[in-house]
Design an enzyme around this catalytic site. Structure first.
Site, PDB file in Angstrom:
ATOM      1  CB  SER A 268      -0.511   0.200   1.415  1.00  0.00           C
ATOM      2  OG  SER A 268      -1.972   0.605   1.159  1.00  0.00           O
TER       3      SER A 268
ATOM      4  CD  GLU B  19      -2.639  -3.108  -3.888  1.00  0.00           C
ATOM      5  OE1 GLU B  19      -3.861  -3.318  -3.867  1.00  0.00           O
ATOM      6  OE2 GLU B  19      -1.944  -2.250  -2.949  1.00  0.00           O
TER       7      GLU B  19
ATOM      8  CG  HIS C 118      -5.405  -2.263  -0.395  1.00  0.00           C
ATOM      9  ND1 HIS C 118      -4.118  -1.971  -1.211  1.00  0.00           N
ATOM     10  CD2 HIS C 118      -5.229  -1.901   0.698  1.00  0.00           C
ATOM     11  CE1 HIS C 118      -3.384  -0.665  -0.468  1.00  0.00           C
ATOM     12  NE2 HIS C 118      -4.213  -0.760   0.456  1.00  0.00           N
TER      13      HIS C 118
END
Length: 320
Positions: A128, A225, A290
């Site tokens: 992330s 992502e 995620h």
């Protein structure tokens, strides 16, 4: 018809330095370079790591809160100091991030990369917002890092698949040289080879032009992502990377999760629109990011993608 394997262009970077695998009793430091860390989740994560016969050590400022911005775990200087001290401590074998959120880009330039290089390779894990640190460790220290679950992450704490894949990567990396999640689809068929890199789409777009951002993804197998982004924002990030020429020469693309974004049919239409024209293999729903059961992907290792079969085969284990 399946496209032939795409060779890595001569200008592609070589595989980066692989850290040593962990052994029972290894000391692992927990740091919080991004958002604030819930104490209960951290406690659960520490217990899980101890169950793996690891010795987790929590950095001094992990549970801090920034005095002015509640979306940050402590001040920029303190978050950087925790990571710096953990990395340069010779008794620490690995540095695991507690969670993502936001904040790495505020602290990454405060790190002493000369000292980090001098301290030598160690395992580094996160995803992330941690994408900015993956980029920095690759470009400034030449190290393989692990895009994987974090010590206080909800999905990691509750999902056996995520736990086991990370544990195997840390302790027995030769057992996970082939990554083959279920449910993958070839958005664009074919096979490709390249150096694994990537992470969170929005972070990669905002890394353009920074001291740690690589000039392009040329020769790479790019993993992408994101989470919680509206489709027009995803469009903006992809378009920025395309306009900047950052995707020129990429060998292949692996797409992970798009949690809390628009319905997947809408996201998939955008992925096709922005990526199919590159003419390289693209595989979707590859099981990282995620999502529940997120798999660990080593960045900096050369691998082969078979988009039709939905497999990623590493040339060598992620850790030595």
């Amino acid at each position: 018809m399946t496209a032939p394997t795409r060779p890595v262009p001569p200008s592609s970077p070589a595989s980066l330095t692989r850290p040593a695998r962990l052994a029972p009793g290894a000391r692992v430091a927990i740091v919080a370079p991004s958002g604030p860390v819930p104490e209960e989740r951290l406690s659960t994560g520490l217990d899980l790591l101890r169950g793996w016969d690891l010795e987790p050590v929590v950095a001094p400022h992990v549970l801090d809160r920034h005095p002015g911005f509640d979306y940050l775990a402590g001040t920029d200087a303190d978050r950087a100091a925790d990571l710096q001290a953990a990395w340069c401590d010779p008794s620490v074998d690995a540095v695991l991030c507690a969670r993502g959120g936001y904040g790495v880009q505020r602290m990454v330039d405060l790190l002493d990369w000369g000292a980090i290089r001098a301290a030598g390779p160690k395992v580094f894990v996160g995803f992330s917002d941690i994408t900015a640190l993956h980029e920095a460790f690759a470009t400034r220290a030449g190290l393989v890092t692990l895009h994987g679950p974090m010590a206080a992450g909800v999905d990691f704490l509750k999902n056996a698949t995520a736990q086991e894949h990370l544990r195997a990567t840390l302790f027995e990396p030769e057992t996970v040289r082939t990554i083959a999640p279920s449910g993958t689809t070839a958005l664009v068929p074919g096979r490709a080879r390249g150096l694994l890199l990537g992470g969170c789409l929005s972070l990669l777009a905002t890394e353009l032009g920074t001291p740690h951002g690589r000039p392009s993804a040329r020769g790479g197998l790019l993993c992408l992502e994101d989470v919680g982004e509206e489709t027009y924002r995803l469009d903006r990030y992809f378009t920025q990377l395309l306009r900047a020429g950052w995707l020129d020469g990429v060998s292949g693309i692996l797409l992970g999760s798009w949690a809390e974004c628009a319905p997947y049919d809408e996201v998939r239409a955008l992925l096709t629109d922005r990526l199919a024209g590159l003419g390289v293999p693209v595989v979707e729903e590859f099981g990282f990011g995620h999502r529940e059961g997120a798999l660990t992907i080593p960045f900096g290792v050369t691998a082969e993608l078979d988009a039709d079969a939905g497999t990623l085969t590493l040339d060598e284990p992620a850790l030595v």
